[in-house]
Design a protein around this motif. Structure first.
Motif, PDB file in Angstrom:
ATOM      1  N   ASP A  18      -6.321   3.398   0.512  1.00  0.00           N
ATOM      2  CA  ASP A  18      -5.723   2.662  -0.595  1.00  0.00           C
ATOM      3  C   ASP A  18      -6.086   1.178  -0.545  1.00  0.00           C
ATOM      4  O   ASP A  18      -6.666   0.676   0.420  1.00  0.00           O
ATOM      5  N   THR A  63      -7.775   3.638  -5.307  1.00  0.00           N
ATOM      6  CA  THR A  63      -7.748   4.518  -4.153  1.00  0.00           C
ATOM      7  C   THR A  63      -9.126   5.137  -3.976  1.00  0.00           C
ATOM      8  O   THR A  63      -9.698   5.678  -4.927  1.00  0.00           O
ATOM      9  N   CYS A 104       0.856  -1.169   0.000  1.00  0.00           N
ATOM     10  CA  CYS A 104       0.000   0.000   0.000  1.00  0.00           C
ATOM     11  C   CYS A 104       0.897   1.225   0.000  1.00  0.00           C
ATOM     12  O   CYS A 104       2.111   1.120  -0.108  1.00  0.00           O
ATOM     13  N   GLN A 123      -8.378   9.629   2.234  1.00  0.00           N
ATOM     14  CA  GLN A 123      -8.330   8.603   1.200  1.00  0.00           C
ATOM     15  C   GLN A 123      -7.898   7.277   1.808  1.00  0.00           C
ATOM     16  O   GLN A 123      -7.280   7.222   2.872  1.00  0.00           O
ATOM     17  N   HIS A 183      -5.527   9.297  -9.376  1.00  0.00           N
ATOM     18  CA  HIS A 183      -5.568   8.011  -8.688  1.00  0.00           C
ATOM     19  C   HIS A 183      -6.440   7.023  -9.459  1.00  0.00           C
ATOM     20  O   HIS A 183      -7.372   7.404 -10.168  1.00  0.00           O
TER      21      HIS A 183
END
Length: 656
Positions: free
Chosen positions: A306, A271, A221, A304, A243
């Protein structure tokens, strides 16, 4: 930094939640592990869970171990809450299957192990309770080999089992052995075994090492290197590049203390960011208004998330458990550990609270889709599906404490199904009495193998009418099969469309579309229900009741007493065995018992076995009932009431 999502699964009382607490302590998340008896565990956060000492809903905690970010999912052990386990298994990378070194392999252990094997999910076994009197790791390892898998590989030995000083002594493999074991573990060809104690901590660091060394993928990640792994990175930093769109799976729904919806997702690709618009379940896109991830102190707001993380979303209101979004990344596994086999009608103690009761049950059904609400508008009744009586008690507590609704439950009844006996057919032609619909539909229904589902086939040309009309026929077929001849569903059959016909869109002169002259989807939907009802009545159905497979562990000297009791519950034993050679080892009886007799047998068991008996059951099959077939009240209009008297259709059926 690598990510790994691990679920802890076990038979009830094998020490699963205690192990979760010890893992969090070893990882530095908790200053001291919580105790189930003391009611202060991190993952059993509901008051009801702490009072009863059982896990009811799955819970998530995150921590770092070496170079791996671990999402740990604690799941229920009680069979009444197997649906929570099922939802969790769908998003896991690996599992820890906990087995007690005292009680050994138990019935729910078998159910879980078989599910993990079917899924091909990498699994590490943790043989717990080494410090307990009666611990026998050699006996349990032999049981694992005989009853679970011949591919169990011990990663160490045990010193002083059965004493507070019990210790786990790991082997030291060579680099070549470690690489080979890693490859086979990740491919689910072997199951490493670690011995230990959740109470003393013996073997727990070795368990974490096994998970991160043997199971974790190499994919990383975006957590920056050098971050303090015991204080998880928020992942709220901005990226200069665009992303990748997020993909993920919804595996849990909940409500915050303020009542707002919380959607738990596993991000399987890309993401996920605040303000992203997600098409969850293929529905209209909804905006993500908030994101949280699990850290040492619980949930933390981030901007955010991931790939690999578990996140809690705010914003989407139409999400359902099992929904997916996005097209990239891993796909959720399809898991089924068993369907509910019982149901009960729920009534408010205060009749004025009926609307409030339905709203509360609707919210619970969002969180647990297998509650499967059935609303009978005619009688004003609400029925819910159940795995067992404990679940009924839990629902009652949630209704009272979370929604202020006191509810009463009618006697629990089994959820039967109907099996088609033979082929049967019927048809109605457009503009031919007594057909009141502007449609021609002919259907033939045939038996199908158990587990095959409903197959709709065509003996007419696909182009003989618009696709929307064929779709409406399917909707009508599904509606009738939901509540068949005796009111129960037909899970398996073959339905063949034998006739079709329609009037194309027409208009009177100087006028707009006239539905009295033109066929509509509603015509086909309604007529298909009636035609299939007639075909089913001609074919005949047999009502079949759910039957559970049981495993009953009892002291050897009481086997005769228990065998004498089983006929009183219509239970049929098929096998009796004594795993191991110890004179004190429990005997294991296995066989079949009707679903509606499970609770009665469980209530009698403590009296019959000095409180030492353990009963575990799982839905196995449905068997034809004896005597008059039970009927189920209908939530939909009854198409079978019209069979043989089509003249009544125009007066009583909501035609168009």
């Amino acid at each position: 930094m690598r990510t790994l999502t691990v679920g802890v699964v076990a038979h009830v009382d094998a020490g699963k939640t205690s192990l979760t607490e010890r893992i969090l302590h070893e990882a530095g998340v908790l200053d001291h592990p919580g105790s189930v008896d003391a009611g202060d565990t991190r993952t059993d956060s509901l008051d009801l869970e702490r009072r009863r000492g059982i896990t009811i809903r799955s819970a998530v905690a995150s921590f770092a171990w070496h170079d791996t970010l671990v999402n740990l999912v604690d799941t229920p052990g009680h069979s009444d809450f197997v649906a929570e386990v099922e939802r969790s298994l769908a998003v896991l990378d690996a599992a820890v299957l906990v087995v007690s070194s005292v009680e050994g392999v138990q019935a729910q252990t078998l159910v879980l192990a078989r599910a993990l094997q079917r899924l091909g999910l990498p699994t590490v076994l943790f043989v717990n309770k080494l410090d307990r009197t009666g611990a026998d790791p050699d006996r349990v390892l032999a049981q694992v080999g005989e009853r679970l898998t011949p591919d169990a590989v011990p990663l160490g030995t045990v010193d002083a089992p059965g004493t507070p000083q019990a210790a786990y002594l790991p082997f030291v493999p060579t680099d070549g052995e470690r690489a080979d074991l890693r490859e086979r573990t990740r491919a689910a060809r072997v199951q490493p075994v670690v011995f230990g104690s959740a109470i003393t901590g013996a073997g727990v660091p070795a368990l974490l090492d096994a998970l991160t060394d043997l199971v974790a993928e190499d994919a990383a990640c975006t957590t920056p290197p050098g971050e303090d792994h015991h204080h998880l990175q928020d992942q709220d930093h901005d990226h200069d590049h665009d992303h990748e769109p997020a993909a993920g799976t919804v595996f849990k729904l909940d409500r915050s203390a303020a009542g707002s919806r919380l959607t738990y997702v596993r991000v399987t690709g890309g993401t996920l960011r605040v303000r992203d618009r997600l098409e969850v379940g293929g529905r209209v896109p909804e905006r993500v208004t908030g994101l949280e991830v699990f850290g040492p102190d619980g949930l933390r707001r981030v901007e955010q998330v991931d790939r690999g993380r578990i996140a809690v979303l705010r914003g989407p209101v139409t999400a359902r458990v099992g929904d997916t979004f996005g097209t990239g990344g891993l796909r959720a596994r399809q898991v089924e550990l068993g369907r509910p086999s019982l149901e009960t009608v729920v009534d408010p103690v205060e009749p004025s609270q009926r609307g409030r009761l339905f709203a509360a049950l609707t919210e619970l059904a969002e969180q647990d889709p297998l509650i499967a609400l059935r609303l009978d508008d005619g009688r004003g009744e609400v029925a819910v599906s159940l795995y067992g009586e404990v679940q009924k008690e839990v629902i009652a507590t949630f209704l009272a404490e979370d929604h202020g609704v006191k509810a009463s439950f009618r006697p629990t009844t089994p959820i039967c199904v109907e099996r088609v006996r033979a082929a049967g057919s019927a048809h109605q032609l457009i503009d031919v009495s007594p057909n009141p619909f502007l449609a021609t539909v002919g259907l033939r229904v045939e038996p199908a193998p158990v587990g095959s589902g409903v197959d709709l086939a065509l003996e007419v040309e696909l182009g003989s009418m618009p696709p929307a009309f064929f779709a409406a026929v399917r909707e009508g077929v599904d509606g009738t099969l939901t509540e068949a001849v005796h009111g129960w569903s037909v899970p398996d059959c073959r339905v063949v469309v034998t006739h079709s016909g329609y009037y194309p869109r027409q208009s009177a002169m100087h006028a707009g579309f006239d539905k009295k002259m033109s066929s509509t989807a509603a015509d086909f939907r309604s007529l298909a229900r009636l035609v299939l009802a007639e075909a089913l009545a001609r074919a005949g159905t047999v009502v079949c009741a759910p039957v559970h497979r049981f495993e009953l562990e009892v002291p050897q000297d009481l086997v005769g007493t228990v065998l004498a009791e089983l006929p009183h519950h219509r239970a049929v034993p098929h096998d009796t065995r004594v795993p191991g050679t110890s004179a004190t080892a429990a005997a294991v009886l296995s066989g079949d018992v009707p679903a509606d007799e499970v609770h009665g047998l469980a209530q009698r068991l403590p009296h019959l076995t000095r409180g030492e008996g353990v009963l575990t059951t799982v839905l196995d099959h449905h068997a034809p009932v004896t005597g008059p077939p039970p009927r189920r009240t209908r939530a939909l209009p009854d198409p079978f009431a019209q069979v043989g008297d089509w003249g009544r259709v125009q007066r009583s059926w909501p035609a168009r």
